[in-house]
Design an enzyme around this catalytic site. Structure first.
Site, PDB file in Angstrom:
ATOM      1  CB  CYS A   1      14.837   3.967  -1.234  1.00  0.00           C
ATOM      2  SG  CYS A   1      14.881   5.591  -2.205  1.00  0.00           S
TER       3      CYS A   1
ATOM      4  CE  LYS B   1       2.882  -4.889  -0.614  1.00  0.00           C
ATOM      5  NZ  LYS B   1       1.685  -4.452  -1.559  1.00  0.00           N
TER       6      LYS B   1
HETATM    7  C1  F6R Z   1      -2.308   0.258  -4.725  1.00  0.00           C
HETATM    8  C2  F6R Z   1      -1.413   1.204  -2.765  1.00  0.00           C
HETATM    9  C3  F6R Z   1      -1.319   2.287  -1.747  1.00  0.00           C
HETATM   10  C4  F6R Z   1      -1.218   1.904  -0.129  1.00  0.00           C
HETATM   11  C5  F6R Z   1      -0.868   3.181   0.005  1.00  0.00           C
HETATM   12  C6  F6R Z   1      -1.058   2.908   1.092  1.00  0.00           C
HETATM   13  O1  F6R Z   1      -2.324  -0.590  -4.187  1.00  0.00           O
HETATM   14  O2  F6R Z   1      -1.036  -0.338  -2.214  1.00  0.00           O
HETATM   15  O3  F6R Z   1      -2.024   2.629  -2.889  1.00  0.00           O
HETATM   16  O4  F6R Z   1      -2.665   1.345  -0.218  1.00  0.00           O
HETATM   17  O5  F6R Z   1       0.411   3.320  -0.600  1.00  0.00           O
HETATM   18  O6  F6R Z   1       0.277   1.822   2.104  1.00  0.00           O
HETATM   19  P1  F6R Z   1       0.260   1.447   3.383  1.00  0.00           P
HETATM   20  O7  F6R Z   1      -0.967  -0.036   3.566  1.00  0.00           O
HETATM   21  O8  F6R Z   1       0.907   0.083   3.736  1.00  0.00           O
HETATM   22  O9  F6R Z   1      -0.552   2.519   4.332  1.00  0.00           O
END
Ligand code: F6R
Length: 559
Positions: free
Chosen positions: A2, A554
């Site tokens: 969010c 994301k």
């Molecule tokens: C897949 C993807 C997610 C992230 C995961 C960790 O394409 O982007 O699997 O890699 O949610 O996110 P971060 O790298 O921001 O800790």
């Protein structure tokens, strides 16, 4: 997850809604804005993206929210802001863990968040009510609360929250990216802090109501890469950013820059890599490449590690890998070990909670990544890891910079390959570092095209999953390690002899006679880029939106 924005100043609704667009990477199930008109609180909400949100209202104060649903399904009733009376409206990022205990009486939504507006009404008015409410909440929360009189309050515990001010107004947001074009400086909230914005004044307090003096810091965010230009999707654009980003890594991680890093890695008895999702795959690559460099090493999934009975010794170096630096599970894993051993953040976001909490930060240098599926950040993480491992041992070959022509060619091959792909299921195989690519390929295909793609180590074939193979099975085999070529070849043949359609992505085309298709790549990293463009082409063929896949966000800031 969010995203929240609040603004006190002219055009508050329009400004908040515009800034909210920048936070959709945090979720896009629904959007909403709350504002004051004629002394009353008004709400505007929509299911889906911020672009559907009506925001042409005049108001001097507003709070806005883009949702990734945790409690309560996706509908307008559960969309934020929430009110529980006439005096307060709230938006919330995080999870109120004690919400069931706090839900007394009639509630409109199914969310955990509605207890916040309920408590604010219960505790009355002003800062006092905000502090009393904050003290009653357990869990993670970044909250903006709009009071009928136009005052705007913010509360933070464990979820990210920032504030900024210029001569026209005061802004709060989940990410300082919202302050670009607004101010060159901003404030970072610490846990258990509250702020009050009133007129042109911004003040910070602790949960006991004591005023806190806070220093602002300079805003240093590179937004030059945030436009998708002529590309059809951000995902494609970001794959094409890879050469530029890798070049920047090579220019930054020079011998002298690497010196203290090598010292830290060499002095550790063991190096552990910890992350989630794609970042976990970078950890698995780290484990492989640092083992090649002669280090004792392990990779862990952060969400498992944080609750496991595995603890590092004081001479273990824990490297946390995270694009966003805000992933709740990765931060939870860090909390478990940070009093025990040295910690390093390999992250793309220098102002993130992870970067702030680790003893050393290794920048990923991928620039802003907008597509939910991580591509360029992953390649950059691998590039940095390979450069450090190479600096420790010449047994490691550092990952080379991929060029645009190679991406063009790999994209062309992927586009052609997916034409023949009708299967709803895909098996992706590899061994060691190629198994890491297989896992990453399967994850990318799943998340952007919704095909059920699953990765297996090639050697595990006969231990079970070969039972699933038949004439309509589609298999991809990644094979770029010379020493494992023959082993991968027998795996590919075993799949072929069960009738599966087998495509091999390899650096050595001579080994794989009899398979359906051989895709020649020049190196390991080219096979990784192939995995990414292949997933993208699967999404394009199935007409899904690879930049905003369903159910995902994301930045995963809740457990
Ligand atoms: C897949 C993807 C997610 C992230 C995961 C960790 O394409 O982007 O699997 O890699 O949610 O996110 P971060 O790298 O921001 O800790």
């Amino acid at each position: 997850m969010c995203g929240i924005v609040g603004y006190l100043g002219e055009n508050a609704v329009r400004i908040s809604a515009k800034k909210l667009e920048l936070l959709q990477y945090r979720g896009y199930d629904s959007a909403g804005v709350g504002f004051i008109q004629n002394g009353k609180i008004h709400l505007s909400k929509t299911v889906g993206s911020v672009k559907n949100l009506r925001a042409d209202y005049d108001s001097f104060s507003a709070i806005a929210h883009t949702r990734w649903a945790t409690h309560g399904n996706v509908c307008t009733r559960n969309a934020h802001p929430h009110t529980s009376g006439e005096n307060w409206a709230i938006v919330h990022n995080g999870i109120i863990e004690n919400y069931t205990k706090l839900r007394e009486g009639e509630f409109v939504s199914d969310t955990d968040s509605e207890v916040i507006s309920f408590l604010l009404e219960k505790h009355g008015k002003g800062l006092n009510s905000v502090i009393e409410t904050a003290k009653n909440l357990e869990g993670s929360f970044a909250i903006l609360a709009l009071e009928k009189g136009s005052e705007l309050y913010a509360i933070k515990n464990k979820s990210p929250l920032f504030a900024s001010a210029n001569k026209s107004g005061i802004m709060f947001a989940s990410d300082p990216i919202c302050f670009c074009g607004f101010s060159d400086t901003y404030y970072t909230f610490c846990d258990k802090e509250v702020a009050k914005a009133s007129g042109k004044t911004l003040k910070f307090y602790d949960f006991d109501g004591n005023e806190i003096a806070k220093e602002c810091v300079g805003l240093d965010i590179d937004q030059t890469q945030s436009d998708k230009g002529d590309f059809d999707t951000f995902m494609r654009k970001e794959i094409y950013d890879i050469p530029f980003c890798q070049k920047r890594i090579y220019e930054t991680y020079t011998n002298s820059y690497l010196l203290p890093i090598i010292k830290l890695f060499q002095s550790a008895d063991e190096v552990w890599f910890i992350g989630c999702g794609t970042a976990y795959h970078a950890c698995a690559y780290g484990e492989d490449v640092f083992a090649k460099a002669g280090k004792k090493t392990r990779a862990f999934i952060a969400s498992e590690f944080r609750y496991s009975h595995i603890f590092p010794s004081k001479n273990t170096l824990c490297v946390f890998i995270s694009q966003s630096g805000e992933t709740a599970d990765t931060l939870g894993a860090l909390e478990k070990v940070d009093k025990i051993c040295k910690t390093v953040a390999l992250t793309n976001v220098g102002y993130s909670a992870l970067a702030k909490s680790c003893q050393m930060v290794l920048p990923v240098l991928a620039g802003e990544e907008r597509a939910v599926a991580s591509t360029k950040a992953y390649v950059c993480q691998l590039t940095v890891l390979s450069l450090i491992a190479r600096a420790i041992s010449d047994r490691v070959v550092a990952i080379e910079i991929v060029d645009k022509q190679t991406i063009d060619e790999l994209s062309g091959v992927a586009k052609r390959l997916v034409i023949g792909f009708d299967s709803k299921e895909l098996f992706v195989l590899g061994r060691n570092a190629d198994y890491v690519t297989a896992m990453e390929c399967a994850l990318k295909v799943k998340e952007v095209s919704y095909i059920n793609a699953n990765a297996y180590p090639t050697g595990e074939l006969k231990h079970g999953f070969i039972a699933l193979l038949s004439n309509d099975a589609q298999v991809l085999v990644f094979a770029t390690s010379d020493d494992l070529m023959k082993k991968n070849c027998s795996g590919a043949q075993e799949c072929k002899s069960r009738g599966a359609n087998v495509t091999v992505i390899t650096t050595s085309e001579h080994e794989f006679a009899g398979v359906d298709e051989i895709i020649k790549v020049g190196s390991y990293i080219q096979s990784v880029v192939f995995a990414q463009v292949f997933a993208l082409e699967c999404a394009i063929k199935r007409d899904t939106n690879p930049d905003m896949p369903k159910n995902l966000a994301k930045s995963v800031t809740v457990e």
